[in-house]
Scaffold this motif. Structure first.
Motif, PDB file in Angstrom:
ATOM      1  N   LEU A  66      51.909  34.182  34.811  1.00 39.25           N
ATOM      2  CA  LEU A  66      52.762  34.151  33.634  1.00 39.25           C
ATOM      3  C   LEU A  66      53.150  32.741  33.209  1.00 39.25           C
ATOM      4  N   PHE A  67      52.841  31.751  34.039  1.00 39.71           N
ATOM      5  CA  PHE A  67      53.121  30.362  33.686  1.00 39.71           C
ATOM      6  C   PHE A  67      51.828  29.672  33.289  1.00 39.71           C
ATOM      7  N   PRO A  68      51.907  28.743  32.345  1.00 35.59           N
ATOM      8  CA  PRO A  68      50.687  28.008  32.003  1.00 35.59           C
ATOM      9  C   PRO A  68      50.218  27.181  33.206  1.00 35.59           C
ATOM     10  N   VAL A  69      48.935  27.055  33.359  1.00 33.70           N
ATOM     11  CA  VAL A  69      48.361  26.265  34.445  1.00 33.70           C
ATOM     12  C   VAL A  69      48.419  24.789  34.068  1.00 33.70           C
ATOM     13  N   TRP A  70      48.879  23.955  35.008  1.00 32.90           N
ATOM     14  CA  TRP A  70      48.952  22.515  34.791  1.00 32.90           C
ATOM     15  C   TRP A  70      47.563  22.009  34.421  1.00 32.90           C
ATOM     16  N   THR A  71      47.502  21.248  33.344  1.00 29.84           N
ATOM     17  CA  THR A  71      46.224  20.750  32.842  1.00 29.84           C
ATOM     18  C   THR A  71      46.350  19.268  32.508  1.00 29.84           C
ATOM     19  N   ALA A  72      45.469  18.465  33.095  1.00 31.17           N
ATOM     20  CA  ALA A  72      45.460  17.030  32.788  1.00 31.17           C
ATOM     21  C   ALA A  72      45.253  16.845  31.288  1.00 31.17           C
ATOM     22  N   GLY A  73      46.009  15.920  30.711  1.00 29.13           N
ATOM     23  CA  GLY A  73      45.909  15.632  29.286  1.00 29.13           C
ATOM     24  C   GLY A  73      46.951  16.360  28.447  1.00 29.13           C
ATOM     25  N   GLU A  74      47.524  17.433  28.982  1.00 31.60           N
ATOM     26  CA  GLU A  74      48.565  18.182  28.264  1.00 31.60           C
ATOM     27  C   GLU A  74      49.889  17.429  28.348  1.00 31.60           C
ATOM     28  N   THR A  75      50.699  17.562  27.323  1.00 33.60           N
ATOM     29  CA  THR A  75      52.040  16.985  27.331  1.00 33.60           C
ATOM     30  C   THR A  75      53.036  18.122  27.512  1.00 33.60           C
ATOM     31  N   TYR A  76      53.921  17.960  28.519  1.00 35.70           N
ATOM     32  CA  TYR A  76      54.907  18.974  28.841  1.00 35.70           C
ATOM     33  C   TYR A  76      56.305  18.394  28.641  1.00 35.70           C
ATOM     34  N   PRO A  77      57.166  19.102  27.911  1.00 33.28           N
ATOM     35  CA  PRO A  77      58.536  18.623  27.725  1.00 33.28           C
ATOM     36  C   PRO A  77      59.383  18.877  28.972  1.00 33.28           C
ATOM     37  N   GLN A  78      60.500  18.193  29.065  1.00 34.63           N
ATOM     38  CA  GLN A  78      61.437  18.439  30.162  1.00 34.63           C
ATOM     39  C   GLN A  78      61.827  19.917  30.156  1.00 34.63           C
ATOM     40  N   GLY A  79      61.859  20.510  31.339  1.00 30.84           N
ATOM     41  CA  GLY A  79      62.218  21.917  31.467  1.00 30.84           C
ATOM     42  C   GLY A  79      61.050  22.873  31.439  1.00 30.84           C
ATOM     43  N   ARG A  80      59.864  22.426  31.042  1.00 26.08           N
ATOM     44  CA  ARG A  80      58.682  23.306  30.992  1.00 26.08           C
ATOM     45  C   ARG A  80      58.299  23.689  32.415  1.00 26.08           C
ATOM     46  N   ASP A  95      61.975  12.497  29.613  1.00 33.74           N
ATOM     47  CA  ASP A  95      61.129  12.362  28.431  1.00 33.74           C
ATOM     48  C   ASP A  95      59.897  13.258  28.482  1.00 33.74           C
ATOM     49  N   GLY A  96      59.855  14.177  29.468  1.00 32.15           N
ATOM     50  CA  GLY A  96      58.673  15.005  29.626  1.00 32.15           C
ATOM     51  C   GLY A  96      57.567  14.195  30.287  1.00 32.15           C
ATOM     52  N   VAL A  97      56.360  14.702  30.232  1.00 28.48           N
ATOM     53  CA  VAL A  97      55.242  14.029  30.890  1.00 28.48           C
ATOM     54  C   VAL A  97      53.933  14.416  30.222  1.00 28.48           C
ATOM     55  N   THR A  98      53.037  13.451  30.138  1.00 33.63           N
ATOM     56  CA  THR A  98      51.654  13.749  29.793  1.00 33.63           C
ATOM     57  C   THR A  98      50.913  13.782  31.117  1.00 33.63           C
ATOM     58  N   ALA A  99      50.357  14.926  31.462  1.00 35.68           N
ATOM     59  CA  ALA A  99      49.730  15.130  32.761  1.00 35.68           C
ATOM     60  C   ALA A  99      48.499  14.240  32.920  1.00 35.68           C
ATOM     61  N   ALA A 101      45.242  13.295  35.460  1.00 33.34           N
ATOM     62  CA  ALA A 101      44.402  13.942  36.473  1.00 33.34           C
ATOM     63  C   ALA A 101      44.699  13.421  37.878  1.00 33.34           C
ATOM     64  N   HIS A 102      45.021  12.138  37.998  1.00 34.86           N
ATOM     65  CA  HIS A 102      45.274  11.549  39.312  1.00 34.86           C
ATOM     66  C   HIS A 102      46.735  11.700  39.757  1.00 34.86           C
ATOM     67  N   GLN A 103      47.550  12.421  38.959  1.00 32.25           N
ATOM     68  CA  GLN A 103      48.958  12.623  39.304  1.00 32.25           C
ATOM     69  C   GLN A 103      49.354  14.096  39.124  1.00 32.25           C
ATOM     70  N   PRO A 104      48.786  14.984  39.957  1.00 31.11           N
ATOM     71  CA  PRO A 104      49.148  16.400  39.846  1.00 31.11           C
ATOM     72  C   PRO A 104      50.590  16.620  40.318  1.00 31.11           C
ATOM     73  N   PRO A 105      51.174  17.753  39.999  1.00 28.81           N
ATOM     74  CA  PRO A 105      52.561  18.014  40.384  1.00 28.81           C
ATOM     75  C   PRO A 105      52.840  17.872  41.878  1.00 28.81           C
ATOM     76  N   ASN A 106      51.854  18.163  42.715  1.00 28.64           N
ATOM     77  CA  ASN A 106      52.058  18.056  44.157  1.00 28.64           C
ATOM     78  C   ASN A 106      51.672  16.680  44.696  1.00 28.64           C
ATOM     79  N   GLY A 107      51.423  15.727  43.805  1.00 33.94           N
ATOM     80  CA  GLY A 107      51.064  14.375  44.226  1.00 33.94           C
ATOM     81  C   GLY A 107      52.252  13.628  44.810  1.00 33.94           C
ATOM     82  N   GLU A 108      51.949  12.701  45.680  1.00 36.90           N
ATOM     83  CA  GLU A 108      52.991  11.910  46.327  1.00 36.90           C
ATOM     84  C   GLU A 108      53.774  11.092  45.301  1.00 36.90           C
ATOM     85  N   GLY A 109      55.090  11.097  45.457  1.00 38.04           N
ATOM     86  CA  GLY A 109      55.958  10.293  44.604  1.00 38.04           C
ATOM     87  C   GLY A 109      56.239  10.886  43.234  1.00 38.04           C
ATOM     88  N   LEU A 110      55.926  12.159  43.015  1.00 37.20           N
ATOM     89  CA  LEU A 110      56.108  12.746  41.686  1.00 37.20           C
ATOM     90  C   LEU A 110      57.308  13.690  41.579  1.00 37.20           C
TER      91      LEU A 110
END
Length: 184
Positions: A66-80, A95-99, A101-110
């Motif tokens: 039910l949640f969108p899959v994290w995709t490199a290149g997509e821009t996500y607003p705060q709270g998404r 300020d949200g984030v533009t995903a 590829a080398h910085q996935p959500p489970n990446g170190e320091g994120l």
């Protein structure tokens, strides 16, 4: 009256106007069904993005995709809320984030960008947090006092509730965690 006129029930005759009215009613009914489907989908999408859920519920919703899959290149607003490798994350960067590829959500320091909301991507479920069913510790997760967590093959008890915890249970000298060497 003729015999033919007497056999015809004129009240049951369908006029062109009546046919048009029936056609309009059918079109209206179809439009209402389609509108209901659109509203249900939009309501569901809004609800999963804004409602409060337990970690287990987030895991269940992720399993149902039910949640969108994290995709490199997509821009996500705060709270998404998004999912990546079976875990639901929320974008916490102001300020949200533009995903990248080398910085996935489970990446170190994120953790300043993405916060995990669910655990145990292998099963899609969240354990109960007992000694027999500990919660796998994940950097940035909410830790609850008196619950049990597993980390690097060991069992730990949380001595404090720690939202968005960044102190792994095996951190030396940390009083917030107690390694459990004997089970009840």
């Amino acid at each position: 009256m003729t015999e033919l006129t007497q056999l015809i029930d004129w009240s049951k005759m369908i006029t062109p106007e009546m046919r048009e009215a029936q056609k309009q009613e059918q079109l209206k009914a179809q439009a209402q069904r389609e509108a209901d489907a659109v509203l249900e989908a939009k309501s569901r999408a809004a609800l999963v993005q804004t409602a409060s859920f337990t970690a287990a519920e987030f895991s269940l919703l992720a399993k149902a995709e039910l949640f969108p899959v994290w995709t490199a290149g997509e821009t996500y607003p705060q709270g998404r809320r998004i999912q990546h490798e079976g875990i639901v994350y929320e974008v916490v960067a102001a300020d949200g984030v533009t995903a990248e590829a080398h910085q996935p959500p489970n990446g170190e320091g994120l953790l300043a960008v993405y916060r995990p909301l669910s655990t145990d991507p292998s099963t899609g479920e969240t354990p109960t947090g007992t000694q027999d069913d500990p919660i796998p510790y994940l950097d940035g997760m909410d830790v609850v006092k008196d619950k049990y967590y597993s980390y690097n093959g060991k069992l730990y008890k949380a001595n404090l509730t720690m939202p968005a915890c960044v102190w792994p249970p095996d951190t030396a000298g940390l009083w917030q965690w107690t390694e459990v060497t004997e089970t009840a």
